[in-house]
Structures are given as C-alpha cells and as structure tokens.
Design an enzyme around this catalytic site. Sequence first.
Site, mmCIF file in Angstrom:
data_model
loop_
_atom_site.group_PDB
_atom_site.id
_atom_site.type_symbol
_atom_site.label_atom_id
_atom_site.label_comp_id
_atom_site.label_asym_id
_atom_site.label_seq_id
_atom_site.Cartn_x
_atom_site.Cartn_y
_atom_site.Cartn_z
ATOM 1 N N HIS A 9 6.214 19.347 -25.990
ATOM 2 C CA HIS A 9 6.914 18.745 -27.122
ATOM 3 C C HIS A 9 6.537 17.289 -27.353
ATOM 4 C CE1 HIS A 9 9.551 18.848 -30.505
ATOM 5 N NE2 HIS A 9 9.898 17.628 -30.173
ATOM 6 N N ARG B 8 5.046 36.032 -34.120
ATOM 7 C CA ARG B 8 3.875 35.172 -34.008
ATOM 8 C C ARG B 8 2.982 35.715 -32.895
ATOM 9 N NH1 ARG B 8 6.065 29.897 -30.748
ATOM 10 N NH2 ARG B 8 4.001 29.158 -31.270
ATOM 11 N N ARG B 9 1.798 35.134 -32.750
ATOM 12 C CA ARG B 9 0.862 35.492 -31.671
ATOM 13 C C ARG B 9 0.454 36.968 -31.713
ATOM 14 N NH1 ARG B 9 5.052 33.074 -28.155
ATOM 15 N NH2 ARG B 9 4.527 30.918 -27.634
ATOM 16 N N HIS C 212 6.276 26.183 -39.317
ATOM 17 C CA HIS C 212 6.792 24.833 -39.055
ATOM 18 C C HIS C 212 5.712 23.956 -38.432
ATOM 19 C CE1 HIS C 212 9.068 21.574 -37.212
ATOM 20 N NE2 HIS C 212 8.637 21.971 -36.032
ATOM 21 N N PHE C 213 5.004 24.511 -37.457
ATOM 22 C CA PHE C 213 3.946 23.785 -36.743
ATOM 23 C C PHE C 213 2.853 23.335 -37.716
ATOM 24 C CE2 PHE C 213 0.133 23.798 -33.979
ATOM 25 C CZ PHE C 213 0.585 22.986 -32.947
ATOM 26 N N HIS C 214 2.545 24.207 -38.692
ATOM 27 C CA HIS C 214 1.501 23.850 -39.651
ATOM 28 C C HIS C 214 1.972 22.815 -40.668
ATOM 29 C CE1 HIS C 214 -0.708 27.262 -37.953
ATOM 30 N NE2 HIS C 214 -1.790 26.715 -38.490
ATOM 31 N N TYR D 260 4.611 14.263 -30.624
ATOM 32 C CA TYR D 260 4.775 12.849 -30.972
ATOM 33 C C TYR D 260 3.519 12.041 -30.661
ATOM 34 C CZ TYR D 260 9.424 14.312 -31.871
ATOM 35 O OH TYR D 260 10.487 14.981 -32.405
#
Length: 548
Positions: A222, A438-439, A373-375, A226
């Site tokens: 995580h 996912r995956r 979300h990640f993208h 950042y």
Amino acid sequence: MNDVLKVARRDAKLALAHIYIAFIALALGGLAGLLQTLVRSGKFNLPANISYYTILTTHGVLLGLVLTTFFIIGFQFAAVSRTTGAFSDRNRFWGWIGFWLMTIGTAVTAFFILIGEASVLYTFYAPLQAHPGFYLGLTLVVVGSWISGFVLFAQYARWKKANPGQVGPLLSFMAVVNMVLWLICSLGVAATVLIQLLPWSLGLVDQINVLVSRTLFWYFGHPLVYFWLLPAYMVWYAIIPKVIGGKMFSDSLARLSFILFLLFSIPVGFHHQLMEPGIDPFWKYVQVVLTFMVVIPSLMTAFAMFATFEMYGRSKGAAGLFGWLRKLPWGDARFFAPFVGMLFFIPAGAGGLVNASHQLDQVVHNTIWVTGHFHLTLATTVVLTFFGAAYWLIPHLSGRIMTRAMNRLAIIQTIVWVVGMSFMSGAMHFAGLLGAPRRSAFSTYANSPQALEWIPYQIAQAVGGTILFIGIILVLVIVTNLAFFAPKGETEFPVAEVAEQAERTPLVFENWKLWIGIAIILILIAYTIPFIDMIQNAPPGSKGYKLW
C-alpha cells in the site's frame, strides 16, 4: 531555491538513463495490457501457447514496479540536482551502481516471467511459487533503489551542511521524504523475498507461512501507491504553479502534507486483507482508521492546488466564481496532462475509500472493481502527471525544445488516454459490482447467467485497452522526439516560487528523527501484536504450487 537553474550535464545523463528504461517498460507492459483486455473479451486467443497469466504478470511487474520506480528515481535525481547543485563524483558513481543493479534485476525478472517460470502475478502471492531467479531479480531491483535513495540522502545532507540553519529546497525535501517512505516500506517485501520466498523456491524449506508473506507484501504494497503518488504531488505543488505563470500557495502546507503521508501511508496494509482470515478484526479496524487519515493530506493538496489556480486566475483579472478557470493555459500539455490527472484523482480517491471500508470491501474484494480503481490512481492520475513532467523534463535533460507540433500531439495523447481509460476503468468498475473476478482469463463459467452479464463490459474493456495502447504509441513518439530529434535549445526546469503572503516555513519539518520516529511507532503499534499472533498461531505451512 532558484539559484541553480539547470541540471548538471553528467547528472542529466544519469536521470535520462532511468527515464529511458521507464518508457521501454511502458511499451512492453502496455502491449501485455492490450493483449489481456483482448483475451478477456472472449474474442481473441493468445498464439503459441502463451499463457494469459504470463502476460498478466508481465503487465503488472513492468508497469506497476519497473516503469514507476525508474521514472521516479530519474525524476528525483534531476530535481535534487536542479535544486541543490551538481552531485559529487562519488554520489553520481553510486547512482550509476544503483541504476545498473535495478536494470540487471529487471532483465532477470522479466526473463523468468517471459519463459513461463514465474506466472505468479504482480503480487506474487504464496503459495504460487516462481523460479528462484524471479525473486533474485526483484531483490536486485529493490537493493538498487535503496542505493539510489542513499545517494539522494547524501546529496541533501551535503546541501544542508553548506547551508546551515536553512530550510532545504522543497523539491529535494520531497524527494527525501519519498525515498524514506520507500526504504521503510520496501523492508517488508525484502523480508518476505529473502527470508521466506527465496529459500522456499530453492527447496531449502518445504513450506511457507502464507499469511505472514501476504502481510509483509501489503506492508509494502500500500505505501508503494504513495511512492508512486508523491512524485506526482511534487509536480503539482512545486512545478505546475511555475508552468502556468503563478506562485505556490504555501511551502509549509506542501511539506506538512508530505510528512503526513510518511506517517499514515505505511501502517495501513491490512485494508488490503480485510477478507483475510487469521487477522484479528480489532487490528483491521486500527489500520482502516489510519487509512482514512491519509485522506487529510490528499484534501490539503486539492485545496492548495485549486487555491494556486484561483490566485493565478484572479491575478490575470478573472471575475466571478469560476472565471479563473478560463485563464489557465489549457493549450500547454505540461499543464493539461497533470491537471486531467488531478481531476481523475477525485473518483480514484472515492473508490479507495470504498476499498478501505470493511462492509463495502466485502462487495468488491477480489473483483475487477479493484483493478478499475488501480487504473484510475496509478494509470491515470500518476501516469498522466509523469507524462506532463516528461514534456519539459526530457528536453531539459537532452538539451532540446518541445515544438508546437509535439505539444499539440501531447494534448491529443492526453485526450486519447482519458477516453480509453474511461471505457476500460468504467467497465471494470461496473463489471466488478456484478461480481466479475479479477486475475482471471475469459470464461463463461459453463454459461452461468451471472458470468454472461459480464461479457459486454469485458468487450468495453477491450475497446478501452485498444484506445489506451494508441495513447502509449503517441507518448512513445513524443518522448523519442524530445530525447533524440527535437530542435536543440534550452528548456527550463520549472521550479515555482512561494506566494508573498505565505507563512515562513518552520524548521521543525527538517526534524527527521522526530518524523521517522513517529512513523516507526505507528508501524509498531499497527503490526507488532498481529505479527506475534500470526507466528504463534500459524496454521500448517503451504508447499509451493505451479499452476501453469
């Protein structure tokens, strides 16, 4: 801050070497991403028995780890050289050592993925087991990045010694905070790779504690977000105001937001493990609370940026509530691409709050919502800001200028990226709400009615992925031009001055013992008792699995 106007030539070569590797990773990882979306649509099969999970691992590692780490370190080398002066010969030498270790590690890791010996995905979760060479390559990347971090610390300390009692240049301060964050968090992935995964893959031990390995990964995974995001914030806070012709709203607020990220971005890994058995709910709750603390510096940043834009617009005579928006330089790709990235961070941040909320996470956990979300966070907010930075950074380092034609192409590239990501990420979010995992490669799950609902969204993902790949081709054309073919000339490395009405920056922000000490205390509070519990009450360990 502005006494050093140019990155020293030898430092520029070091920075450019990192940036070139980053864009090579973008090309290869982007191709793998395109193939994934085509396969998931159900309309395309990979040739020559290439596994879907091989290209999924390639995409995640090259874009999530290689592109980001190389670009960030190259950018930070340039920023520190620009604001503190040329690196010493010794520091530059160690910078090159770090670069070559990272490059060799990347090549080794990519080799074992591409020959099908490491299809363990971007998170390389145990009990999936890769070839030892995969873990060894990742170790070299991390160790190389640590060396680069210590080079930046040494350069900053050199400037502080020559300028006693002064607050360090903002960009250099930010680079140091980001590398402190990286060093602390990457100890987790180094521990699981060296102590658990490497001996296990070599056959020195038969079994692995899966919960410990996942927890160590997310202790790293995580704050990694950042580590990607803070260089984008460096551009937003310290560079964009200069690009638009304005001044920075507050130096102190920028430093405080970075300190808060250092404190609250590491002890939050359990919010990726809310569905994981074996972790006491109380400790999940503690880390969710700390996760929500990270919202504060994000909102501070949004306030500071829009205050900067409004101050600039008003200084140009803007009237009315939103009149200042018309005064912003929308035709300048150096501003336009990062600004679009900022806008996408609004839905991206909202999605992050969903993922970190225990009840809501139960709905979307391990669905393709998380990938969407990640993208939005990495592949839009961060990457568009990096592209915007590259449009002045590469010509500055290569001694060239960006032509009007390239600027126009960069504006088009940003719009193409927005359209592609809206299709792809939007479809991922909707399909995730319908339960699409996912995956996973394409499957109708024996024509299950629920699975058949996902297919139109998966086709939309393929459309978006194709448009995004066109965006990658465009940015590679621009970057190649700026590095090798653009007209020779002087391009400014823009560093903003602080607005006259801003408060004086207090020296307490430079008290590294205080801030690192608080960060370590928070980490110990969040992790010590859960770790003891995981080891004392560990279930039987797992042997390795190779499912390809």
